[in-house]
Each structure stands twice: as C-alpha cells, then as structure tokens.
Design a protein around this motif. Structure first.
Motif, PDB file in Angstrom:
ATOM      1  N   ASN A 173       0.912  -1.285  -0.068  1.00  0.00           N
ATOM      2  CA  ASN A 173       0.042   0.121  -0.134  1.00  0.00           C
ATOM      3  C   ASN A 173       0.951   1.110   0.093  1.00  0.00           C
ATOM      4  O   ASN A 173       1.988   1.375   0.924  1.00  0.00           O
ATOM      5  CB  ASN A 173      -0.911   0.002   1.147  1.00  0.00           C
ATOM      6  CG  ASN A 173      -1.909  -0.781   1.245  1.00  0.00           C
ATOM      7  OD1 ASN A 173      -2.533  -1.220   0.019  1.00  0.00           O
ATOM      8  ND2 ASN A 173      -2.714  -1.340   2.337  1.00  0.00           N
ATOM      9  N   TYR A 208       0.930   5.256   0.802  1.00  0.00           N
ATOM     10  CA  TYR A 208       0.303   6.194   1.190  1.00  0.00           C
ATOM     11  C   TYR A 208       1.061   7.918   0.802  1.00  0.00           C
ATOM     12  O   TYR A 208       2.051   7.737   1.023  1.00  0.00           O
ATOM     13  CB  TYR A 208       0.290   6.466   2.750  1.00  0.00           C
ATOM     14  CG  TYR A 208      -0.402   5.113   3.482  1.00  0.00           C
ATOM     15  CD1 TYR A 208      -0.234   3.951   3.486  1.00  0.00           C
ATOM     16  CD2 TYR A 208      -1.839   5.426   3.962  1.00  0.00           C
ATOM     17  CE1 TYR A 208      -0.639   2.701   3.995  1.00  0.00           C
ATOM     18  CE2 TYR A 208      -2.157   4.420   4.974  1.00  0.00           C
ATOM     19  CZ  TYR A 208      -1.865   3.192   4.849  1.00  0.00           C
ATOM     20  OH  TYR A 208      -2.358   2.178   5.402  1.00  0.00           O
ATOM     21  N   HIS A 237     -10.753  -1.216  10.396  1.00  0.00           N
ATOM     22  CA  HIS A 237     -11.244  -2.541   9.670  1.00  0.00           C
ATOM     23  C   HIS A 237     -10.696  -3.568  10.421  1.00  0.00           C
ATOM     24  O   HIS A 237      -9.561  -3.641  10.842  1.00  0.00           O
ATOM     25  CB  HIS A 237     -10.891  -2.313   8.069  1.00  0.00           C
ATOM     26  CG  HIS A 237      -9.360  -2.525   7.836  1.00  0.00           C
ATOM     27  ND1 HIS A 237      -8.701  -1.472   7.988  1.00  0.00           N
ATOM     28  CD2 HIS A 237      -8.513  -3.712   7.710  1.00  0.00           C
ATOM     29  CE1 HIS A 237      -7.455  -1.705   7.766  1.00  0.00           C
ATOM     30  NE2 HIS A 237      -7.055  -3.204   7.664  1.00  0.00           N
ATOM     31  N   ASP A 243      -9.127  -7.496   9.150  1.00  0.00           N
ATOM     32  CA  ASP A 243      -8.497  -8.427   8.129  1.00  0.00           C
ATOM     33  C   ASP A 243      -8.993  -9.698   8.270  1.00  0.00           C
ATOM     34  O   ASP A 243      -8.806 -10.461   9.130  1.00  0.00           O
ATOM     35  CB  ASP A 243      -6.794  -8.446   8.418  1.00  0.00           C
ATOM     36  CG  ASP A 243      -5.975  -7.325   7.867  1.00  0.00           C
ATOM     37  OD1 ASP A 243      -6.709  -6.227   7.784  1.00  0.00           O
ATOM     38  OD2 ASP A 243      -4.983  -7.447   7.860  1.00  0.00           O
ATOM     39  N   SER A 291       3.040  -7.037   9.080  1.00  0.00           N
ATOM     40  CA  SER A 291       2.899  -5.480   8.656  1.00  0.00           C
ATOM     41  C   SER A 291       4.268  -4.770   8.470  1.00  0.00           C
ATOM     42  O   SER A 291       4.833  -4.569   9.754  1.00  0.00           O
ATOM     43  CB  SER A 291       1.740  -4.814   9.159  1.00  0.00           C
ATOM     44  OG  SER A 291       1.960  -3.588   8.851  1.00  0.00           O
ATOM     45  N   LEU A 335       3.828   4.359  13.856  1.00  0.00           N
ATOM     46  CA  LEU A 335       4.595   3.472  13.230  1.00  0.00           C
ATOM     47  C   LEU A 335       5.698   4.446  12.628  1.00  0.00           C
ATOM     48  O   LEU A 335       5.527   5.332  11.681  1.00  0.00           O
ATOM     49  CB  LEU A 335       4.035   2.453  12.312  1.00  0.00           C
ATOM     50  CG  LEU A 335       2.778   1.842  13.135  1.00  0.00           C
ATOM     51  CD1 LEU A 335       2.244   0.703  12.176  1.00  0.00           C
ATOM     52  CD2 LEU A 335       3.710   0.796  14.085  1.00  0.00           C
ATOM     53  N   HIS A 369      -8.358  -2.048  13.185  1.00  0.00           N
ATOM     54  CA  HIS A 369      -6.974  -1.305  13.059  1.00  0.00           C
ATOM     55  C   HIS A 369      -7.244  -0.506  11.656  1.00  0.00           C
ATOM     56  O   HIS A 369      -7.999  -0.670  10.982  1.00  0.00           O
ATOM     57  CB  HIS A 369      -5.694  -2.153  13.051  1.00  0.00           C
ATOM     58  CG  HIS A 369      -5.668  -3.142  11.896  1.00  0.00           C
ATOM     59  ND1 HIS A 369      -6.410  -4.498  11.795  1.00  0.00           N
ATOM     60  CD2 HIS A 369      -5.180  -3.105  10.501  1.00  0.00           C
ATOM     61  CE1 HIS A 369      -6.280  -4.924  10.584  1.00  0.00           C
ATOM     62  NE2 HIS A 369      -5.438  -4.014  10.026  1.00  0.00           N
ATOM     63  N   ILE A 385      -5.215   3.380   9.808  1.00  0.00           N
ATOM     64  CA  ILE A 385      -4.050   4.436   9.790  1.00  0.00           C
ATOM     65  C   ILE A 385      -4.755   5.799   9.938  1.00  0.00           C
ATOM     66  O   ILE A 385      -5.746   6.265   8.960  1.00  0.00           O
ATOM     67  CB  ILE A 385      -3.205   4.376   8.663  1.00  0.00           C
ATOM     68  CG1 ILE A 385      -2.252   3.206   8.712  1.00  0.00           C
ATOM     69  CG2 ILE A 385      -2.426   5.494   8.487  1.00  0.00           C
ATOM     70  CD1 ILE A 385      -1.308   3.049   9.659  1.00  0.00           C
ATOM     71  N   ARG A 441       4.561   6.990   2.478  1.00  0.00           N
ATOM     72  CA  ARG A 441       4.858   6.006   3.143  1.00  0.00           C
ATOM     73  C   ARG A 441       4.262   4.502   2.419  1.00  0.00           C
ATOM     74  O   ARG A 441       3.224   4.685   1.752  1.00  0.00           O
ATOM     75  CB  ARG A 441       3.729   5.819   4.365  1.00  0.00           C
ATOM     76  CG  ARG A 441       3.844   4.671   5.183  1.00  0.00           C
ATOM     77  CD  ARG A 441       2.875   4.884   6.589  1.00  0.00           C
ATOM     78  NE  ARG A 441       3.195   3.807   7.462  1.00  0.00           N
ATOM     79  CZ  ARG A 441       2.228   2.786   7.547  1.00  0.00           C
ATOM     80  NH1 ARG A 441       1.074   2.980   6.787  1.00  0.00           N
ATOM     81  NH2 ARG A 441       2.188   1.702   8.445  1.00  0.00           N
TER      82      ARG A 441
END
Ligand code: SIN
Ligand code: MN
Length: 203
Positions: A109, A111, A120, A122, A134, A159, A176, A178, A194
């Motif tokens: 992913n 960002y 959401h 997983d 991750s 993070l 979890h 972001i 990111r």
C-alpha cells in the motif's frame, strides 16, 4: 535485522526499527521492481468509494476490491499474475511471524500525504490461526487499534520506517487503521510518502 523485545499493543507485537536503514533501502528497491511489473492502482470499494491508498501485490494472491467486493485474486486488475514475492520480504515473515506456513500474499500500500485507512478487520483470509505481518517504510503513520467488534476504546501508536507489527493470536481480528501520515518525517522515499507491506496466508 536486529530482533529486540517487541512492544505490546493489545496483543499485537510491535518490533520498533526491526529493519536497519540499509535493509529498508534494499526492500524499497525490491518493491520498486514489483511495481514496475504490477503497477499501483487506486482500489474502489464495493460501495463505489475510491480508497486513498494506491496498491499492488506480489505472491500467489493479491488483495483487490471493486464493485464485486473485497477478495484475493491470483491476478492484477490488468489480468497478469502477480510478480514473485521478494525474498527480503519473506525473510521478515520467517524472523517474526512464528507461523507454520509461508506467506501467500504480499500487499503493498502506498500512502501519500493525504492517504489514510479507516478502521477495519483483516478477515478475507481462510485461516485466522495464521498471523498478519505488517512492515512500515518511509513517513511515520499514526496506527490505531480497537477491539474485535466496532466501537469501544482505541489505542494509537506512531509507526516509523523499519517498524514491523505482528497481528497474531488473540489480536488477529482486532480493528485497526491509519489515521494519518506525517509528511517529511522520513528521508527514505525521495518524493516522500509511506509504504506499508502486509504479508498473509490466504488459503
Ligand atoms: C492495513 O491494515 O491494511 C494497513 C496498516 C498500515 O498501513 O500500517
Ligand atoms: Mn488491515
């Protein structure tokens, strides 16, 4: 990789700066090779909303979403099989997952400064006894962890580049997401932003 005692975030293990700056650079270079073969795309949710991250995958399966729903697919939306999973990525899985199986999916992913990921779970995988690993690269991101159902109190943690989170055991199905990325907080990616890499057993 220098494995130290992880932080505990509601049962998730957070290995701060597991990857050295050199390993982070090598991983970015391996991921660029993947993106060259399997270009990043803007996923559209089943509700018709464009996600703010751009994504692609490596390995047997990639996670995709479109009008038909969220799912794993053996092919990129352009119809081609996903590129092989880079070895430098599978090495991280071997080091921290404690899993009995090898990862089948490496989701990448990207960002930009505005991107985020709503809370959401997983849960598109078959076997929840296998963890999700991750890896964070580039700009810092505010990671929020909730509960097994929507709502309730949450906890957050920044993070940074080289951090690795293992969502396994009782934490496997925690919500979890972001909240935001801090632009300019890392020099790893020349144009900023990111990358988050998630490794999963899918079938
Ligand atoms: C995700 O849960 O899919 C992404 C988490 C992250 O970007 O750190
Ligand atoms: Mn997730």
């Amino acid at each position: 990789m220098q494995k130290s005692v992880p932080l505990d975030l509601r049962g998730m293990q957070v290995f701060k700066e597991l990857l050295t700056p050199e390993e982070q650079k090598l991983m970015v270079s391996a991921l660029r090779d993947v993106v060259r073969e399997a270009p990043l795309f803007h996923p559209i949710t089943p509700m018709g909303k464009r996600m703010s991250v751009r994504m692609t995958s490596a390995g047997r399966f990639g996670w995709i979403t479109d009008a038909k729903g969220y799912r794993y697919s053996p092919t990129h939306p352009d119809g081609q099989a996903w590129p092989a999973m880079p070895e430098i990525v599978t090495k991280v899985w071997s080091e921290v997952s404690g899993a009995t199986r090898a990862p089948e999916s490496c989701l990448i992913n990207f960002y930009d400064a505005e991107a985020k990921m709503g809370l959401h779970q997983d849960r598109d995988e078959q076997d929840f006894s296998q963890p999700v690993v991750s890896i964070s690269l580039g700009d810092e991101a505010l990671f929020r962890v909730g509960n097994e159902t929507r709502g309730g109190k949450t906890e957050s943690l920044w993070l940074s580049s080289g951090d690795v989170v293992v969502m396994g055991g009782a934490s496997r199905l925690l919500y979890h997401g972001i909240d935001r990325v801090k632009p300019g907080s890392s020099g790893l990616l020349p144009k900023g932003g990111r990358i988050n890499v998630t490794l999963r057993v899918v079938s």
